[in-house]
Write a protein that holds these residues in place. Structure first.
Motif, PDB file in Angstrom:
ATOM      1  N   PHE A 159      39.179  38.726  42.726  1.00  0.00           N
ATOM      2  CA  PHE A 159      39.659  40.099  42.834  1.00  0.00           C
ATOM      3  C   PHE A 159      40.128  40.627  41.481  1.00  0.00           C
ATOM      4  O   PHE A 159      39.811  41.761  41.101  1.00  0.00           O
ATOM      5  N   LYS A 160      40.900  39.825  40.740  1.00  0.00           N
ATOM      6  CA  LYS A 160      41.370  40.267  39.429  1.00  0.00           C
ATOM      7  C   LYS A 160      40.205  40.466  38.456  1.00  0.00           C
ATOM      8  O   LYS A 160      40.240  41.360  37.616  1.00  0.00           O
ATOM      9  N   PHE A 161      39.176  39.628  38.570  1.00  0.00           N
ATOM     10  CA  PHE A 161      38.000  39.781  37.713  1.00  0.00           C
ATOM     11  C   PHE A 161      37.310  41.108  37.973  1.00  0.00           C
ATOM     12  O   PHE A 161      37.021  41.872  37.050  1.00  0.00           O
ATOM     13  N   ARG A 166      39.403  28.701  40.582  1.00  0.00           N
ATOM     14  CA  ARG A 166      39.099  29.503  39.398  1.00  0.00           C
ATOM     15  C   ARG A 166      40.360  29.798  38.586  1.00  0.00           C
ATOM     16  O   ARG A 166      41.436  29.959  39.144  1.00  0.00           O
ATOM     17  N   ARG A 167      40.177  29.870  37.255  1.00  0.00           N
ATOM     18  CA  ARG A 167      41.273  30.243  36.377  1.00  0.00           C
ATOM     19  C   ARG A 167      41.646  31.712  36.599  1.00  0.00           C
ATOM     20  O   ARG A 167      42.812  32.080  36.544  1.00  0.00           O
ATOM     21  N   LEU A 168      40.655  32.560  36.843  1.00  0.00           N
ATOM     22  CA  LEU A 168      40.871  33.979  37.119  1.00  0.00           C
ATOM     23  C   LEU A 168      40.322  34.273  38.511  1.00  0.00           C
ATOM     24  O   LEU A 168      39.126  34.111  38.748  1.00  0.00           O
ATOM     25  N   PRO A 169      41.161  34.687  39.442  1.00  0.00           N
ATOM     26  CA  PRO A 169      40.666  34.963  40.794  1.00  0.00           C
ATOM     27  C   PRO A 169      39.617  36.076  40.805  1.00  0.00           C
ATOM     28  O   PRO A 169      39.582  36.932  39.923  1.00  0.00           O
ATOM     29  N   THR A 196      36.145  46.706  36.643  1.00  0.00           N
ATOM     30  CA  THR A 196      36.011  48.098  37.068  1.00  0.00           C
ATOM     31  C   THR A 196      36.855  49.015  36.201  1.00  0.00           C
ATOM     32  O   THR A 196      36.398  50.098  35.795  1.00  0.00           O
ATOM     33  N   LYS A 197      38.082  48.609  35.894  1.00  0.00           N
ATOM     34  CA  LYS A 197      38.941  49.419  35.018  1.00  0.00           C
ATOM     35  C   LYS A 197      38.318  49.584  33.635  1.00  0.00           C
ATOM     36  O   LYS A 197      38.331  50.687  33.068  1.00  0.00           O
TER      37      LYS A 197
END
Length: 126
Positions: free
Chosen positions: A44-46, A39-42, A51-52
């Motif tokens: 966890f970071k997604f 994935r381009r964006l993992p 959530t933020k």
């Protein structure tokens, strides 16, 4: 973020053009790892960023200072512009590989004739 989460980190079509015309290949040695999709964006970071953003939106909804009236056609135009800018690359990729979700120009196959209809056709031909 959602599009970055769904898209691969490396474009397989670009790598195929550079390497060979035969298509993707499997690993040939034991030390090579076969990773079909990175994935381009993992993940966890997604989820962390989502959530933020949700918490910030809920926090801002508690204050009337952030309650700004907006005329609805402006929001519609803003949405259309954002959609066009975001989806431009994906739509170009779909058109390039002829993955168009509409049925304009797609082949239509005829159904195979059944036994009873083929017998009727033979009788009509005699």
């Amino acid at each position: 973020m959602f599009l970055a989460f769904l898209t691969p980190k490396f474009d397989p079509s670009a790598q195929e053009d550079e390497e060979n015309e035969d298509g993707p290949s499997l690993p040939t040695r034991n030390d090579e790892e076969f990773r079909p999709f990175i994935r381009r964006l993992p993940e966890f970071k997604f989820w962390y960023s989502s959530t933020k953003a949700t918490i910030a939106a809920i926090f801002c909804s508690f204050f009337t200072f952030f309650d700004i009236p907006v005329y609805w056609p402006i929001l519609l135009i803003y949405f259309c512009i954002l959609f066009a800018l975001t989806m431009r690359r994906q739509i170009q990729h779909m058109v390039r590989y002829r993955y168009v979700p509409f049925d304009f120009g797609k082949r239509k196959y005829k159904k195979a004739a059944t036994d009873s209809s083929s017998e009727e056709i033979k009788m009509q031909a005699k």
